[in-house]
Design a protein around this motif. Structure first.
Motif, mmCIF file in Angstrom:
data_model
loop_
_atom_site.group_PDB
_atom_site.id
_atom_site.type_symbol
_atom_site.label_atom_id
_atom_site.label_comp_id
_atom_site.label_asym_id
_atom_site.label_seq_id
_atom_site.Cartn_x
_atom_site.Cartn_y
_atom_site.Cartn_z
ATOM 1 N N UNK A 36 36.580 28.887 49.238
ATOM 2 C CA UNK A 36 37.327 30.139 49.150
ATOM 3 C C UNK A 36 36.806 31.102 50.205
ATOM 4 N N UNK A 37 37.676 31.964 50.666
ATOM 5 C CA UNK A 37 37.306 32.997 51.624
ATOM 6 C C UNK A 37 36.142 33.796 51.032
ATOM 7 N N UNK A 38 35.234 34.261 51.880
ATOM 8 C CA UNK A 38 34.072 35.023 51.423
ATOM 9 C C UNK A 38 34.513 36.195 50.548
ATOM 10 N N UNK A 39 33.797 36.371 49.454
ATOM 11 C CA UNK A 39 33.985 37.462 48.501
ATOM 12 C C UNK A 39 35.262 37.363 47.679
ATOM 13 N N UNK A 40 35.900 36.194 47.655
ATOM 14 C CA UNK A 40 37.054 35.983 46.774
ATOM 15 C C UNK A 40 36.532 35.338 45.492
#
Length: 174
Positions: free
Chosen positions: A85-89
């Motif tokens: 997952x995209x960072x901070x998702x």
């Protein structure tokens, strides 16, 4: 009555003959395609399978008897879940009940519909069943995250020899 001299008709005559510099306007319309590709915030699957949307198999191995508890841990390429997952998702991973229809009592089905009871857990303590409601929650890093699955077959009567399987649906929610 309108009178016009030849001198005043030159622009009209030239335009009618298609001469350069003739006084007439040309309009041309055309379409322009525009698109954008939006990637999902998360992808899941295994890099070890031919279909990246699928996961590898968690294998309890080959046994003559189920008189003792069997345990296995899914690792990279052997039953762990790859999530990216995209960072901070923030995301959550849920696992369906499979054949049994009940996450607290999963079953492998084999010859003649014989079953082997088993379950999947969120940690090596085998305290929390990995279900389809709570699951596991984590935060995306922008890189592959491998979530191990802890499987356990409790001691039970040994059923008919054969291959026993279950198919589970893994859902990633973000």
């Amino acid at each position: 009555m309108v009178s016009m001299t030849i001198k005043g008709m030159w622009p009209l005559l030239l335009a009618g003959l298609g001469w350069p510099g003739a006084a007439h306007a040309v309009d041309k319309s055309a379409t322009l395609g525009v698109n954008a590709l939006v990637l999902p915030s998360c992808v899941a699957g295994s890099t070890g399978t031919s279909n990246p949307g699928q996961f590898d198999t968690l294998d309890f191995g080959t046994h003559f008897s189920l008189a003792n508890t069997l345990k296995t841990t899914g690792g990279t390429g052997s039953g762990a879940l790859r999530i990216n997952c995209v960072a901070n998702v923030p995301y959550r991973v849920l696992i369906s009940p499979g054949n049994s229809g009940n996450t607290t009592a999963r079953s492998l089905v084999g010859p003649g519909n014989a079953t082997i009871l088993y379950n999947l857990y969120t940690s090596a303590s085998y305290a929390t069943v990995w279900d389809n409601v709570t699951g596991i929650s984590a935060m995306g890093t922008g890189a592959n995250q491998w979530l191990p699955i802890y499987g356990r077959v409790p001691a039970q009567s040994t059923p008919t020899p054969g291959i026993y399987t279950d198919t589970l649906t893994v859902t990633v929610v973000w």
